[in-house]
Design a protein around this motif. Structure first.
Motif, PDB file in Angstrom:
ATOM      1  N   GLU A  52      46.870  33.279  33.309  1.00 43.55           N
ATOM      2  CA  GLU A  52      45.561  33.932  33.203  1.00 43.55           C
ATOM      3  C   GLU A  52      44.473  33.087  33.866  1.00 43.55           C
ATOM      4  N   HIS A  53      44.513  31.769  33.648  1.00 38.69           N
ATOM      5  CA  HIS A  53      43.519  30.885  34.270  1.00 38.69           C
ATOM      6  C   HIS A  53      43.665  30.877  35.788  1.00 38.69           C
ATOM      7  N   ALA A  54      44.894  30.849  36.287  1.00 42.82           N
ATOM      8  CA  ALA A  54      45.129  30.871  37.735  1.00 42.82           C
ATOM      9  C   ALA A  54      44.644  32.185  38.333  1.00 42.82           C
ATOM     10  N   LEU A  55      44.901  33.291  37.650  1.00 42.10           N
ATOM     11  CA  LEU A  55      44.435  34.589  38.121  1.00 42.10           C
ATOM     12  C   LEU A  55      42.915  34.644  38.135  1.00 42.10           C
ATOM     13  N   SER A  56      42.289  34.123  37.104  1.00 43.59           N
ATOM     14  CA  SER A  56      40.836  34.093  37.037  1.00 43.59           C
ATOM     15  C   SER A  56      40.243  33.297  38.203  1.00 43.59           C
ATOM     16  N   ARG A  57      40.843  32.156  38.520  1.00 44.42           N
ATOM     17  CA  ARG A  57      40.365  31.354  39.657  1.00 44.42           C
ATOM     18  C   ARG A  57      40.535  32.109  40.966  1.00 44.42           C
ATOM     19  N   THR A  58      41.666  32.795  41.130  1.00 47.31           N
ATOM     20  CA  THR A  58      41.927  33.565  42.348  1.00 47.31           C
ATOM     21  C   THR A  58      40.928  34.707  42.498  1.00 47.31           C
ATOM     22  N   LEU A  59      40.661  35.415  41.403  1.00 43.70           N
ATOM     23  CA  LEU A  59      39.685  36.508  41.456  1.00 43.70           C
ATOM     24  C   LEU A  59      38.292  35.994  41.764  1.00 43.70           C
ATOM     25  N   SER A  60      37.937  34.844  41.217  1.00 45.17           N
ATOM     26  CA  SER A  60      36.643  34.237  41.514  1.00 45.17           C
ATOM     27  C   SER A  60      36.542  33.864  42.987  1.00 45.17           C
ATOM     28  N   LEU A  61      37.596  33.293  43.539  1.00 42.76           N
ATOM     29  CA  LEU A  61      37.611  32.942  44.959  1.00 42.76           C
ATOM     30  C   LEU A  61      37.496  34.188  45.826  1.00 42.76           C
ATOM     31  N   LEU A  62      38.224  35.249  45.479  1.00 46.75           N
ATOM     32  CA  LEU A  62      38.142  36.496  46.233  1.00 46.75           C
ATOM     33  C   LEU A  62      36.728  37.059  46.194  1.00 46.75           C
ATOM     34  N   SER A  63      36.127  37.070  45.016  1.00 44.19           N
ATOM     35  CA  SER A  63      34.771  37.595  44.873  1.00 44.19           C
ATOM     36  C   SER A  63      33.769  36.802  45.715  1.00 44.19           C
ATOM     37  N   ARG A  64      33.864  35.475  45.666  1.00 42.18           N
ATOM     38  CA  ARG A  64      32.964  34.622  46.467  1.00 42.18           C
ATOM     39  C   ARG A  64      33.209  34.828  47.957  1.00 42.18           C
ATOM     40  N   SER A  65      34.474  34.978  48.343  1.00 42.09           N
ATOM     41  CA  SER A  65      34.808  35.198  49.750  1.00 42.09           C
ATOM     42  C   SER A  65      34.218  36.517  50.241  1.00 42.09           C
ATOM     43  N   GLU A  66      34.321  37.569  49.426  1.00 40.22           N
ATOM     44  CA  GLU A  66      33.737  38.856  49.806  1.00 40.22           C
ATOM     45  C   GLU A  66      32.226  38.733  49.937  1.00 40.22           C
TER      46      GLU A  66
END
Length: 168
Positions: free
Chosen positions: A42-56
């Motif tokens: 869950e923590h890894a997924l949260s970090r990935t989603l945060s990175l995707l959001s910032r990248s967008e």
């Protein structure tokens, strides 16, 4: 919980009271489940989603997904912003998307989508304008989409990205 070897593990505990026929508590039943790996995932997924959001946000590229079997459309936060809306302020629909499209581009965008769908293509692209609902500001975007189809070629989902190219 800290194990004998000093490793920290996270557990979810489930407790239930046992009662007799009259409703009196006669004991309890407890069980624990080691959820350490699930929490790490869950923590890894949260970090990935945060990175995707910032990248967008940095690239000014929003994404969307349309589940054709459920007729459910989802937009990323950045796509809301490109459309001049607040993230999550409304539930996205095809009708809202077509309302945001520039009136002179609606037929062409609709035709590009329908042609790709009908012809069994894997993807399509479109450069078009949109009109932000609150301000009337016209923006130029480039959209790329791809279809997910079942083994018989019937479309199940459509994924797309929308890049704001107004500055170009």
């Amino acid at each position: 919980v800290v194990t004998r070897t000093g490793e920290e593990r996270e557990f979810a505990w489930h407790n239930a009271l046992l009662r007799d026929a009259q409703g009196h508590v006669i004991g309890s039943l407890s069980s624990g489940e080691d959820i350490t790996e699930r929490r790490q995932t869950e923590h890894a997924l949260s970090r990935t989603l945060s990175l995707l959001s910032r990248s967008e946000e940095i690239s000014h590229v929003g994404s969307w997904e349309l589940d054709l079997t459920e007729n459910r459309l989802a937009w990323s936060d950045e796509l809301f912003r490109i459309f001049g809306l607040e993230p999550g302020e409304l539930v996205p629909t095809d009708a809202i998307f077509y309302d945001i499209l520039h009136p002179e581009d609606r037929d062409a965008v609709g035709a590009a989508y329908e042609d790709a769908l009908r012809d069994g293509r894997e993807s399509y692209e479109s450069t078009h304008r949109l009109v932000r609902p609150r301000t009337g500001e016209v923006r130029f975007v480039h959209e790329k989409c791809s279809f997910v189809r079942d083994p018989d070629g019937h479309p199940l989902q459509v994924y797309g990205v929308v890049e704001d190219i107004t500055a170009r």
